[in-house]
Design a protein around this motif. Sequence first.
Motif, PDB file in Angstrom:
ATOM      1  N   ALA A   1       0.858  -0.963  -0.113  1.00  0.00           N
ATOM      2  CA  ALA A   1      -0.043  -0.121   0.039  1.00  0.00           C
ATOM      3  C   ALA A   1       0.836   1.082  -0.522  1.00  0.00           C
ATOM      4  N   LEU A   2       2.283   1.344   0.635  1.00  0.00           N
ATOM      5  CA  LEU A   2       2.574   2.361   1.009  1.00  0.00           C
ATOM      6  C   LEU A   2       3.397   2.645  -0.125  1.00  0.00           C
ATOM      7  N   LYS A   3       3.813   1.331  -1.042  1.00  0.00           N
ATOM      8  CA  LYS A   3       4.454   1.922  -2.407  1.00  0.00           C
ATOM      9  C   LYS A   3       3.674   1.951  -3.350  1.00  0.00           C
ATOM     10  N   ALA A   4       2.717   2.070  -3.324  1.00  0.00           N
ATOM     11  CA  ALA A   4       1.264   2.386  -4.627  1.00  0.00           C
ATOM     12  C   ALA A   4       0.523   3.668  -4.089  1.00  0.00           C
ATOM     13  N   THR A   5       1.113   4.621  -3.032  1.00  0.00           N
ATOM     14  CA  THR A   5       0.784   6.111  -2.438  1.00  0.00           C
ATOM     15  C   THR A   5       1.732   6.529  -2.578  1.00  0.00           C
ATOM     16  N   ALA A   6       3.316   5.821  -1.990  1.00  0.00           N
ATOM     17  CA  ALA A   6       4.833   7.316  -1.326  1.00  0.00           C
ATOM     18  C   ALA A   6       5.314   6.656  -2.929  1.00  0.00           C
ATOM     19  N   ALA A   7       5.655   5.533  -3.543  1.00  0.00           N
ATOM     20  CA  ALA A   7       6.187   4.823  -4.718  1.00  0.00           C
ATOM     21  C   ALA A   7       7.791   4.975  -4.242  1.00  0.00           C
ATOM     22  N   CYS A   8       7.334   4.528  -3.512  1.00  0.00           N
ATOM     23  CA  CYS A   8       9.156   4.780  -1.989  1.00  0.00           C
ATOM     24  C   CYS A   8       9.458   3.694  -2.954  1.00  0.00           C
ATOM     25  N   MET A   9      10.931   3.050  -2.211  1.00  0.00           N
ATOM     26  CA  MET A   9      11.664   2.277  -2.699  1.00  0.00           C
ATOM     27  C   MET A   9      12.000   1.338  -1.456  1.00  0.00           C
ATOM     28  N   ILE A  10      11.887   0.445  -1.804  1.00  0.00           N
ATOM     29  CA  ILE A  10      11.808  -0.953  -0.519  1.00  0.00           C
ATOM     30  C   ILE A  10      12.744  -1.410  -0.275  1.00  0.00           C
ATOM     31  N   HIS A  11      13.945  -1.322   0.857  1.00  0.00           N
ATOM     32  CA  HIS A  11      14.853  -2.466   0.713  1.00  0.00           C
ATOM     33  C   HIS A  11      14.907  -3.460   1.962  1.00  0.00           C
ATOM     34  N   GLY A  12      16.013  -4.187   2.025  1.00  0.00           N
ATOM     35  CA  GLY A  12      15.309  -5.429   3.129  1.00  0.00           C
ATOM     36  C   GLY A  12      15.915  -6.905   2.981  1.00  0.00           C
ATOM     37  N   PRO A  13      16.191  -7.743   3.546  1.00  0.00           N
ATOM     38  CA  PRO A  13      16.608  -8.780   3.041  1.00  0.00           C
ATOM     39  C   PRO A  13      15.584  -9.378   2.488  1.00  0.00           C
ATOM     40  N   GLU A  14      15.919 -10.636   1.866  1.00  0.00           N
ATOM     41  CA  GLU A  14      15.607 -11.564   0.479  1.00  0.00           C
ATOM     42  C   GLU A  14      14.316 -12.475   1.574  1.00  0.00           C
ATOM     43  N   GLU A  15      13.880 -12.548   2.904  1.00  0.00           N
ATOM     44  CA  GLU A  15      13.147 -13.584   3.056  1.00  0.00           C
ATOM     45  C   GLU A  15      11.783 -12.432   3.048  1.00  0.00           C
ATOM     46  N   VAL A  16      11.637 -11.223   2.803  1.00  0.00           N
ATOM     47  CA  VAL A  16      11.129 -10.088   2.505  1.00  0.00           C
ATOM     48  C   VAL A  16       9.939 -10.538   1.414  1.00  0.00           C
ATOM     49  N   ARG A  17      10.673 -11.074   0.429  1.00  0.00           N
ATOM     50  CA  ARG A  17       9.279 -11.494  -0.730  1.00  0.00           C
ATOM     51  C   ARG A  17       9.268 -12.352  -0.103  1.00  0.00           C
TER      52      ARG A  17
END
Length: 242
Positions: A68-84
């Motif tokens: 939802a935040l990606k859709a709203t703010a078009a922000c980049m998401i960083h995290g460990p591979e397991e987040v997928r």
Amino acid sequence: MTLDVHLFPCLSDNYGLLIRDRATGTVAAIDTPDADRILKELEGLGWGRLDLIVNTHWHADHTGGNAALKATAACMIHGPEEVRRAAPLDHVIAQGDTVSVGETRLQVIAAPGHTLGHVVLHDVEGRTAFVGDVLFTLGCGRLFEGTPDQMWASLSALMDWPDETVIWCAHEYTASNARFALSVDDRPELRVHVEGLMRQIKAGQPTVPTTIGAERRFNPFLTAGDAATFAKRRAAKDSFRG
């Protein structure tokens, strides 16, 4: 300190964290327990748009707002591979990487135990760290995926930091943690420390952040001394009903 940090309660016992680099105004969310609440807090702060998300691990109460935040703010998401496993992720981070929040550099440190891919984020210059579910005030995360040896090693790495390092953790578990701490440690100074924390809780104040110095001195999982004692205390806490 180069960052402004805003802590707020959400879900049942999570804390949300928004950070802003003072030099550039760049804004990041450390984990995304609740997208609507994060956007509301961001608006109230007047910090502008969300530039990036940094996830510590894959659990839904830490990644549930990513989409939802990606859709709203078009922000980049960083995290460990397991987040997928649970949510969108743009950029994989791992041990030795650095995440830039404006001019602030967050060192990525692998901290398996709670999950196998869990990371913590350390602003060395600002002596501040965002530790997700690895370390709590007087507690530590359950071992859902990792081993006691892995978690002990992860906690030991944090214990190498300077005493004044400010620790931002992701849950308000302190009341339960304090009762367990007192069940395994009868030091008068611990009781005084717990009394102060319980006054904060009674007043409706968060017990986060803490410091690595306070946790090294009073946290029963850090005072364990070795992996075997840690494992016994972790097992005891899992069945503790005090």
